[in-house]
Design an enzyme around this catalytic site. Structure first.
Site, mmCIF file in Angstrom:
data_model
loop_
_atom_site.group_PDB
_atom_site.id
_atom_site.type_symbol
_atom_site.label_atom_id
_atom_site.label_comp_id
_atom_site.label_asym_id
_atom_site.label_seq_id
_atom_site.Cartn_x
_atom_site.Cartn_y
_atom_site.Cartn_z
ATOM 1 N N SER A 195 1.042 -1.156 0.450
ATOM 2 C CA SER A 195 -0.172 -0.130 0.185
ATOM 3 C C SER A 195 0.768 1.113 0.036
ATOM 4 O O SER A 195 0.235 2.433 0.018
ATOM 5 C CB SER A 195 -1.196 0.373 1.289
ATOM 6 O OG SER A 195 0.005 0.348 2.602
ATOM 7 N N LYS A 198 -5.927 -8.743 4.147
ATOM 8 C CA LYS A 198 -5.741 -9.722 5.285
ATOM 9 C C LYS A 198 -4.119 -9.193 6.231
ATOM 10 O O LYS A 198 -3.253 -9.796 5.354
ATOM 11 C CB LYS A 198 -6.741 -10.505 5.364
ATOM 12 C CG LYS A 198 -8.231 -10.906 5.273
ATOM 13 C CD LYS A 198 -9.086 -11.822 5.998
ATOM 14 C CE LYS A 198 -9.899 -11.968 5.420
ATOM 15 N NZ LYS A 198 -11.009 -12.846 4.960
#
Length: 152
Positions: free
Chosen positions: A36, A75
């Site tokens: 990210s 996750k």
């Protein structure tokens, strides 16, 4: 004179120990996981995080991952018990895009809102791979671990 010098050595060692204890409470090493924050941070990078610093827009922070139903890619990975790092506790690294008083755009409602006191609007540098405020909304400041100080 010899006595004065010999007393200074234990005093400086004590000061060094106190500084180390304070630093351990204020500084923590975090391993970056996930994509990210690419290209700024890659998986496996290590960053030094300062606790107790109020973040400003543009700074990178580590915050507690919210308890939401996440797509499989978002996750957290299972981390061996012997490697109990901050990331094993469900933290994520993001850039501060807005602080209290700034405005943010809600895609759900198609309207602009003001960020209330005690909240942050956080974004990942890699939007296609980031679970951030665009998807989960504002993050309370009390979920903040700290501000990234430097890469190690």
């Amino acid at each position: 004179m010899i006595l004065a010098v010999s007393l200074l050595i234990p005093a400086s060692a004590a000061v060094a120990v106190v500084l180390m204890v304070v630093a351990r409470r204020r500084l923590i090493v975090v391993d970056v996981e996930g994509l990210s924050m690419q290209p700024e941070y890659e998986p496996g990078d290590r960053v030094l995080v300062r606790r107790g610093v109020i973040p400003r827009r543009g700074q990178v922070v580590v915050v507690k991952r919210p308890a939401v139903d996440l797509p499989e890619w978002a996750k957290p990975l299972a981390v061996p018990e012997e490697r109990r790092s901050v990331t094993a506790q469900g933290w994520m690294i993001k850039r501060v895009a807005g602080t209290s008083g700034d405005s943010w755009w809600s895609q759900e409602t198609g309207t602009e809102h003001l960020i209330p006191e005690g909240h942050l609007y956080l974004l990942g540098d890699n939007p296609e791979r980031s679970l951030d405020s665009r998807l989960i909304g504002l993050i309370p400041v009390d979920q903040l671990l700290g501000t990234v100080w430097k890469r190690l």
